[in-house]
Scaffold this active site. Structure first.
Site: not given
Length: 433
Positions: A262, A265, A330-331, A365, A424
């Site tokens: 990661q 990235h 996230e992971h 991924d 109503h």
């Protein structure tokens, strides 16, 4: 050599140190927002003319008409046939696994009949059209095409429009091949905020869609935020994240590589390891020092680990669960002897959970099957991975019998009168007599 932070939950300032580590300022500064607003306004008012102007300016791609920016289907098929056989096999295998997983996510109609004969239920329908943004140029993200397009098609979306920048006319055959495999309907070589605007508002050539999905740079993210409401969006994604929980029995080289996966990235990505084995944290730190120079993206990894990485000592597996829930990554890798027991011990917040020593995040991924579009920046506390359900919508069904209308009408009228909404109440009462 990365200078990754070392934290210990027993430190008096651990809570503050963790909060500082996790903090991230999202999306865009004023300059970016101003530029994006200008582009959105121009595309909304000028359509194709603005798209052509910004495409020539930012992507050095000068075309006479937006139709010249559309890639025909035979070009997508040609790309699929021209890539190496190994890559085509990988695309097709990943596609099949993603599709099979997605098919399990389909929401379906249901109904039941009340005791008074009233039928109540839910009708599920697919979105009519979706736009998919894919980063382009030298970068190749075929996995992003598969992960976004296949669930949309499984949901039943009829029109899937992909936009991908092609700086200087440069196209990536692997991305185009992925579009062919995934069943994308139309592809335009348009990128940036102008592509998001075209999908949101429509132009003379590019159709407006109901939802925009897919990753992009800070201008794309800012544009998606601005057009939300006119169209739906998937999410405003932050930097990639991985949290590994390890009992000290996994090969330290494996864990170092997982953290690198990661960190490579970008410089803002976050890699964190939790363990109750202090000596193991030392072994992982040594492995990272030794293996880093083998990485082509070593400088990015080093900067990411220096800025936002951490090796964290926790007291035991129970505290690891508590800290993991705070981080809501996230992971999340559970590199432990019994990952199911840890999951059952109260793990609640993570985009995707990778169980056991042999399940690397990288498999998710590309080809495991579940979607790799995941909530970041602690949003896993309240949001979920991209899936088929993001391309479907629900309509409530109410079909009253005469008896049901009379019974429900009394209740509705009483509440409506209480709110001072006489019309109503009258509408309900008339059917109650």
């Amino acid at each position: 050599m990365p200078t990754i932070a070392r934290l210990d939950t027993q430190q008096p300032d651990f809570d503050q140190a963790l909060e500082r580590l996790l903090s991230w300022e999202s999306v865009a500064d004023t300059g970016v927002r101003d530029a994006v607003d200008e582009i959105l306004g121009a595309v909304r008012s000028e359509g194709d003319t603005a798209v052509l102007r910004y495409t020539a300016k930012f992507d050095r791609l000068d075309r006479a008409a937006v139709s010249d920016l559309e890639i025909p289907h035979d070009r997508l098929q040609a790309a699929l046939e021209s890539i190496p056989a190994e890559q085509r096999k990988a695309l097709e295998m990943a596609s099949a696994r993603i599709r099979r997983y997605a098919e399990h996510q389909l929401m379906r109609d249901w109904d039941f009949t009340d005791e008074d004969g009233t039928v109540l239920g839910q009708r599920v329908t697919a979105l009519d059209s979706v736009g998919l943004y894919v980063p382009g140029g030298k970068a190749a993200y075929p996995s992003s095409v598969l992960m976004n397009a296949i669930p949309a098609k499984v949901a039943g979306v009829e029109l899937l429009v992909m936009v991908v920048p092609a700086p200087g006319g440069e196209l990536n055959d692997l991305v185009l091949a992925a579009a062919a495999v995934a069943g994308v309907d139309r592809v335009f070589t348009v990128g940036g905020a102008q592509a998001v605007a075209a999908l949101a508002y429509g132009t003379q050539t590019i159709p407006a869609v109901d939802k925009i999905v897919g990753p992009g740079n800070i201008f794309v993210a800012a544009a998606k935020r601005e057009v939300f409401g006119t169209v739906g969006i998937d999410m405003i994604a932050g930097p990639s994240e991985i949290l590994v929980v390890c009992d000290g029995e996994t090969d330290p080289d494996w864990i170092a590589a997982d953290l690198f996966s990661q960190a490579e990235h970008d410089e803002q990505a976050q890699s964190i390891l939790l363990s109750w084995d202090d000596a193991f944290l030392d072994r992982v730190a040594e492995a990272m020092d030794r293996l880093l120079e083998e990485m082509p993206r070593a400088e990015i990894i080093r900067t990411s680990l220096d800025k936002r990485g951490a090796l964290v000592k926790v007291r035991d597996s129970a505290e690891a669960v508590a800290v993991a829930n705070r981080i809501a990554p996230e992971h999340l890798e559970l590199s432990v002897a019994d990952p199911q027991a840890m999951l059952d011990a109260g793990l609640r917040h993570a985009g995707a959970i990778f169980m056991g020593r042999y399940t690397s995040e990288a498999l998710g991924d590309y080809c495991a099957g579940p979607n790799h579009v995941l909530p970041t920046s602690r949003t896993a506390r309240f949001s979920s991975p991209l899936g088929v359900y993001d391309f479907q919508k629900r309509s409530s069904i109410i079909h009253c019998s005469a008896e049901g209308a009379a019974k429900l009408g009394e209740t509705a009228a009483a509440l409506a009168h209480g709110e001072g909404l006489t019309a109503h109440a009258r509408s309900a009462e008339l059917r109650s007599r």
